[in-house]
Scaffold this active site. Structure first.
Site, PDB file in Angstrom:
ATOM      1  N   HIS A 260       0.847  -1.204   0.000  1.00  0.00           N
ATOM      2  CA  HIS A 260       0.000   0.000   0.000  1.00  0.00           C
ATOM      3  C   HIS A 260       0.888   1.262   0.000  1.00  0.00           C
ATOM      4  O   HIS A 260       0.680   2.171  -0.799  1.00  0.00           O
ATOM      5  CB  HIS A 260      -0.913  -0.056   1.237  1.00  0.00           C
ATOM      6  CG  HIS A 260      -1.635   1.218   1.529  1.00  0.00           C
ATOM      7  ND1 HIS A 260      -2.962   1.415   1.241  1.00  0.00           N
ATOM      8  CD2 HIS A 260      -1.207   2.378   2.106  1.00  0.00           C
ATOM      9  CE1 HIS A 260      -3.322   2.636   1.622  1.00  0.00           C
ATOM     10  NE2 HIS A 260      -2.274   3.243   2.154  1.00  0.00           N
ATOM     11  N   GLU A 261       1.892   1.276   0.891  1.00  0.00           N
ATOM     12  CA  GLU A 261       2.778   2.453   0.971  1.00  0.00           C
ATOM     13  C   GLU A 261       3.569   2.618  -0.324  1.00  0.00           C
ATOM     14  O   GLU A 261       3.804   3.741  -0.774  1.00  0.00           O
ATOM     15  CB  GLU A 261       3.736   2.340   2.158  1.00  0.00           C
ATOM     16  CG  GLU A 261       3.050   2.255   3.530  1.00  0.00           C
ATOM     17  CD  GLU A 261       2.082   3.390   3.801  1.00  0.00           C
ATOM     18  OE1 GLU A 261       2.311   4.509   3.308  1.00  0.00           O
ATOM     19  OE2 GLU A 261       1.070   3.156   4.486  1.00  0.00           O
ATOM     20  N   HIS A 264       1.630   4.567  -2.732  1.00  0.00           N
ATOM     21  CA  HIS A 264       1.749   6.022  -2.528  1.00  0.00           C
ATOM     22  C   HIS A 264       3.027   6.543  -3.182  1.00  0.00           C
ATOM     23  O   HIS A 264       3.038   7.597  -3.798  1.00  0.00           O
ATOM     24  CB  HIS A 264       1.825   6.347  -1.029  1.00  0.00           C
ATOM     25  CG  HIS A 264       0.508   6.242  -0.319  1.00  0.00           C
ATOM     26  ND1 HIS A 264      -0.650   6.778  -0.813  1.00  0.00           N
ATOM     27  CD2 HIS A 264       0.177   5.673   0.876  1.00  0.00           C
ATOM     28  CE1 HIS A 264      -1.639   6.539   0.045  1.00  0.00           C
ATOM     29  NE2 HIS A 264      -1.163   5.868   1.076  1.00  0.00           N
ATOM     30  N   GLU A 340      -5.964   6.995  -1.006  1.00  0.00           N
ATOM     31  CA  GLU A 340      -5.787   5.816  -0.149  1.00  0.00           C
ATOM     32  C   GLU A 340      -6.390   4.571  -0.803  1.00  0.00           C
ATOM     33  O   GLU A 340      -5.837   3.482  -0.704  1.00  0.00           O
ATOM     34  CB  GLU A 340      -6.423   6.048   1.231  1.00  0.00           C
ATOM     35  CG  GLU A 340      -5.728   7.117   2.075  1.00  0.00           C
ATOM     36  CD  GLU A 340      -4.261   6.795   2.361  1.00  0.00           C
ATOM     37  OE1 GLU A 340      -3.884   5.607   2.337  1.00  0.00           O
ATOM     38  OE2 GLU A 340      -3.491   7.735   2.585  1.00  0.00           O
TER      39      GLU A 340
HETATM   40 ZN    ZN Z   1      -2.015   5.199   2.822  1.00  0.00          ZN
END
Ligand code: ZN
Length: 416
Positions: A260-261, A264, A340
């Protein structure tokens, strides 16, 4: 009808009413009674915070106290422009912090301990609090004079030039935060668990992220909560994993969180975030400017200062800036939730482990005392992330790869 048949029928109707979950079958846990108390009292506290953030600068204004503080600063500096600003900022910070201290103390120390979320000793909490105040004061001494110089030199276009300066500062702050600011509070280093580090780095190289971008931070001396984040930009851009997350999650769950990171990082969400913040800065400065002029026109006698370019106008600017920023918060949150969600998609696609993703969200919910299904008003005003219930539902249902479907972010993945 035999009782066994009846049970079978009941089970069938029960399961057919559940959403289709063919990627994983993680059940969203009911929020615990403690989590609901934390959620509800947190909402009340949020309202108190917003009101207090208006009341304090308002008190400085309507009592004329800011005017007196401005006069005092001018006297002490013998009317030297720059030093008047410095003295005012120091006095203002001290008084402002004294007024804010009880609420901050309750919110970030007492309450966090009451709910078993904090692991901080009082001295560590107080030390960090003090450092935070000092960092804020130093930053204001370095930069506030620029806005007042602009107010004096360009009373009409002030909002525009100030927005440009603020955006430049936003970039500077983002750049220095991981190298100069964050290390004042915690220790950052390479990951301690080398086996896990190897797995994370191999995932990172699949996402096209080079080594040395993943850090572990010792948050266990502050909190029991779990988190990871991306910070910095350009040469300081990095992914930071809290050691609490490493401690409480399984390796597969950690890999999803890191996926997930990495989303980003790879999708340049910091840039997008700064871009939308920049647009909002223009809007907020413009509105602040218009209303500050109007209010000055009517109430300058009460406030105790003549011109907006006097440092005594600071509480007025803080008040209006805070008010308009609050109005833009839902928009900011909406944008953040989209980002997100995209990072979740990226994490699912690169790990293709929906079960681990769902279980990581469950752990996050339990450990951080989150409400998985908050109300719409909470979501609108306060949620920077999609509610955990929605994120679990999504990880239960999103797996196009299982049928050879198209991956949204497949083009970013490199084969190891
Ligand atoms: Zn996040």
């Amino acid at each position: 009808m035999s009782s066994i048949y009846r049970i079978e029928l009941m089970l069938e109707t029960l399961f057919s009413s559940l959403p289709i979950a063919d990627c994983a079958t993680v059940v969203v846990p009911e929020a615990t009674e403690q989590a609901m108390r934390y959620y509800k009292s947190g909402n009340v506290l949020w309202i108190v915070d917003q009101l207090w953030a208006f009341i304090v600068p308002l008190l400085f204004l309507v009592t004329g106290f800011t005017g007196k503080l401005g006069d005092l600063s001018a006297r002490w500096s013998r009317k030297k422009w720059f030093f008047t600003i410095c003295i005012y900022l120091i006095l203002f910070t001290v008084i402002y912090q004294i007024l804010n201290f009880p609420l901050s103390y309750y919110e970030s120390y007492i309450r966090q301990h009451e709910y078993g979320l904090s692991t901080q000793t009082f001295s560590r909490w107080f030390g960090n609090y003090g450092k935070g105040v000092l960092v804020g004061l130093v930053a204001s001494l370095l930069f506030v004079w620029i806005f007042y110089l602009l107010l004096k030199k360009s009373p009409r276009r002030w909002w525009f030039y100030s927005s440009l300066v603020s955006i430049a500062l936003l970039f500077v702050m983002q750049f220095i935060q991981p190298i100069w600011i964050d290390p004042l509070f915690n220790r950052f280093g390479p990951m301690k668990n080398k086996e896990l580090e190897g797995q994370i780095l191999s995932l990172a190289s699949r996402a096209g992220i080079d080594q040395g971008r993943v850090y572990e931070v010792d948050k266990s001396q502050d909190t029991n909560m779990l988190n990871a984040y991306v910070v910095g930009f350009g040469t300081t851009n990095r992914i930071v994993l809290w050691d609490t997350t490493i401690e409480k999650l399984t390796p597969d769950e950690i890999l999803f969180v890191m996926g997930h990171e990495m989303g980003h990082y790879v999708l340049h969400h910091i840039w997008w975030g700064m871009f939308t913040s920049s647009l909002m800065i223009f809007a907020v400065f413009y509105l602040t400017f218009r209303s500050a002029k109007a209010l000055m026109h009517r109430y300058h006698r009460k406030f105790g200062f003549e011109h907006l370019y006097q440092i005594a106008s600071l509480p007025l600017l803080i008040l209006l800036f805070g008010f308009y920023s609050l109005l833009f918060t839902p928009l900011d949150n909406y944008f953040s939730r989209q980002i997100e969600h995209n990072a979740d998609t990226f994490g699912l696609e690169i790990t293709q482990n929906n079960q681990a993703a769902g279980e990581a969200f469950v752990a996050l919910q339990m450990q951080n005392l989150a409400n998985p299904r908050p109300g719409p008003i909470f979501k609108f005003w306060r949620s920077t992330h999609p509610p955990l219930g929605e994120r679990i539902d999504y990880s239960n249902t999103y797996c196009p790869w299982s049928e050879g479907g198209h991956l949204k972010y497949g083009k970013f993945f490199k084969s190891n």
